[in-house]
Design a protein around this motif. Sequence first.
Motif, mmCIF file in Angstrom:
data_model
loop_
_atom_site.group_PDB
_atom_site.id
_atom_site.type_symbol
_atom_site.label_atom_id
_atom_site.label_comp_id
_atom_site.label_asym_id
_atom_site.label_seq_id
_atom_site.Cartn_x
_atom_site.Cartn_y
_atom_site.Cartn_z
ATOM 1 N N ARG A 81 1.076 -0.852 -0.148
ATOM 2 C CA ARG A 81 0.318 0.423 -0.076
ATOM 3 C C ARG A 81 0.873 0.974 0.144
ATOM 4 N N ARG A 82 0.340 1.677 -0.666
ATOM 5 C CA ARG A 82 1.552 3.579 -1.045
ATOM 6 C C ARG A 82 1.376 3.842 0.471
ATOM 7 N N SER A 83 0.185 4.123 1.441
ATOM 8 C CA SER A 83 0.493 4.779 1.773
ATOM 9 C C SER A 83 1.317 4.059 3.478
ATOM 10 N N ILE A 84 1.782 3.271 2.985
ATOM 11 C CA ILE A 84 2.556 2.390 4.432
ATOM 12 C C ILE A 84 3.459 1.739 3.841
ATOM 13 N N LYS A 85 5.202 2.363 4.908
ATOM 14 C CA LYS A 85 6.005 2.000 4.182
ATOM 15 C C LYS A 85 6.916 0.722 4.816
ATOM 16 N N PRO A 86 7.554 -0.401 3.453
ATOM 17 C CA PRO A 86 7.543 -1.685 4.355
ATOM 18 C C PRO A 86 8.545 -1.362 5.400
ATOM 19 N N SER A 87 7.916 -2.453 6.894
ATOM 20 C CA SER A 87 9.306 -2.324 7.521
ATOM 21 C C SER A 87 9.701 -3.749 7.789
ATOM 22 N N VAL A 88 10.846 -3.267 8.439
ATOM 23 C CA VAL A 88 11.433 -4.385 9.650
ATOM 24 C C VAL A 88 11.402 -4.665 10.991
ATOM 25 N N ARG A 89 11.409 -5.584 11.512
ATOM 26 C CA ARG A 89 11.055 -5.491 13.118
ATOM 27 C C ARG A 89 12.270 -7.376 13.477
ATOM 28 N N SER A 90 13.531 -6.933 14.600
ATOM 29 C CA SER A 90 14.484 -7.710 14.775
ATOM 30 C C SER A 90 13.967 -8.398 16.333
ATOM 31 N N ILE A 91 13.923 -9.244 16.228
ATOM 32 C CA ILE A 91 12.637 -9.823 17.154
ATOM 33 C C ILE A 91 14.539 -10.420 18.446
ATOM 34 N N PRO A 92 14.835 -9.898 19.482
ATOM 35 C CA PRO A 92 16.064 -11.087 20.320
ATOM 36 C C PRO A 92 15.595 -12.154 20.316
ATOM 37 N N LEU A 93 15.749 -13.550 20.477
ATOM 38 C CA LEU A 93 15.526 -14.506 20.652
ATOM 39 C C LEU A 93 15.464 -14.695 22.105
ATOM 40 N N ALA A 94 15.822 -13.509 22.925
ATOM 41 C CA ALA A 94 16.328 -14.275 24.661
ATOM 42 C C ALA A 94 14.566 -13.361 24.562
ATOM 43 N N SER A 95 13.965 -12.801 23.904
ATOM 44 C CA SER A 95 12.963 -12.188 24.225
ATOM 45 C C SER A 95 11.578 -12.967 23.909
ATOM 46 N N ILE A 96 11.371 -13.745 23.072
ATOM 47 C CA ILE A 96 10.319 -14.525 22.862
ATOM 48 C C ILE A 96 9.819 -15.116 23.990
ATOM 49 N N LEU A 97 8.588 -14.779 24.345
ATOM 50 C CA LEU A 97 7.211 -15.128 24.714
ATOM 51 C C LEU A 97 7.195 -17.068 24.609
ATOM 52 N N THR A 98 6.398 -17.277 23.938
ATOM 53 C CA THR A 98 5.503 -18.273 22.920
ATOM 54 C C THR A 98 6.050 -17.100 21.858
ATOM 55 N N MET A 99 6.200 -18.796 20.647
ATOM 56 C CA MET A 99 6.139 -19.469 19.308
ATOM 57 C C MET A 99 4.469 -19.885 18.240
ATOM 58 N N ALA A 100 4.084 -19.548 17.650
ATOM 59 C CA ALA A 100 3.096 -20.240 17.421
ATOM 60 C C ALA A 100 2.499 -20.778 16.004
ATOM 61 N N ILE A 101 2.547 -21.571 15.234
ATOM 62 C CA ILE A 101 1.850 -22.103 13.811
ATOM 63 C C ILE A 101 1.084 -22.736 13.206
ATOM 64 N N GLY A 102 0.264 -22.756 12.770
ATOM 65 C CA GLY A 102 -0.777 -23.521 12.436
ATOM 66 C C GLY A 102 -1.331 -23.266 10.581
ATOM 67 N N GLU A 103 -2.522 -23.727 10.940
ATOM 68 C CA GLU A 103 -3.291 -23.727 9.693
ATOM 69 C C GLU A 103 -4.405 -24.261 9.233
ATOM 70 N N ALA A 104 -5.519 -23.401 8.883
ATOM 71 C CA ALA A 104 -6.654 -23.952 8.141
ATOM 72 C C ALA A 104 -7.009 -23.927 7.219
ATOM 73 N N LEU A 105 -7.022 -24.851 6.478
ATOM 74 C CA LEU A 105 -7.401 -24.975 4.582
ATOM 75 C C LEU A 105 -5.950 -24.084 4.380
ATOM 76 N N THR A 106 -6.341 -23.319 3.469
ATOM 77 C CA THR A 106 -4.882 -22.250 2.606
ATOM 78 C C THR A 106 -4.482 -21.449 3.159
ATOM 79 N N LEU A 107 -5.473 -21.403 4.529
ATOM 80 C CA LEU A 107 -3.978 -20.292 5.393
ATOM 81 C C LEU A 107 -3.535 -21.125 6.387
#
Length: 301
Positions: A81-107
């Motif tokens: 979207r032209r109104s929103i600049k691309p972004s990047v975030r660096s998350i320290p592994l030592a700061s991660i609380l939970t990590m979740a993964i999943g799927e439902a049909l094509t998502l």
Amino acid sequence: MSPRIYGGRECWVYRASSPDELCGHHPELVEQALRGDAPDYLLYSPHRESNRGPFGLEGPSGSHAVALTSESLIVSRDQHRRSIKPSVRSIPLASILTMAIGEALTLGWLEVRYAVENTAEAEVVFFHSSGIEQFRNVVRLWLQRQSCRVDAGSDNDSRWTSSPPYVVTQTRPLVRDLRLLEIVNVPEAWADVRGRSRCRAAASVMILMDSAVLLAESERPLEPGMLMFGVNVTCLSTRALSTVGLRLPDDPNENDITLTMTVARHGVCHHVSRDLAMPSAAASHLLVRLASRSRSWEGTA
């Protein structure tokens, strides 16, 4: 920042060997976050027009790159979207609380909750489910870095046979070749409310490992016997597990149990709870096993 020629709608998620194999703005964004480091794992995911999913997940749509290094998880996003600049975030592994993964049909989705300053934030990446294996590798590598021990025979563990197949499909690949201490299967539970059946607890599988806990759950079906497609697997490190507890029913003949866990990093807490249909004795055994890996425990009758 000048993007390469691309529309963000490439055909599939793919693994890249270096940032210059990514598309669009992502090479520059990832290079900026890497600061000269080489990524241990890097992938590109084209634009998926979804900003919400099952299990209450919400996050901006866009194309993404995900990089894992020895110190951090990097996520770049272009919302196209032209109104929103691309972004990047660096998350320290030592700061991660939970990590979740999943799927439902094509998502498919990857959700990372982490501590930043005095609050818990979430980074959610929605992707086409055909790329689930590439994203599973991110979670699998993160689990390995929690000091989970390797066990070449774990993939043939007979304890999986009593687990719901659609839950196993999402969970088993995450812990391939890792040592599993215990697999706890919890079936669906139903209640009669004004003459209609209501699912009060979804089918779940809990996996206890030496340095991590996995909670896999399906979406709650609308009626008994309904085939469910949505499964979410939440992973947490026992290093971050602060407290565990149970809320038991008033009636000892009932088996409505709520498992509560608190994970904490840098003084920031995140609470995880699951409704489980299991006997109190089995729930108490599970609590003891979890409490041995946490800093404290809580129990309520």
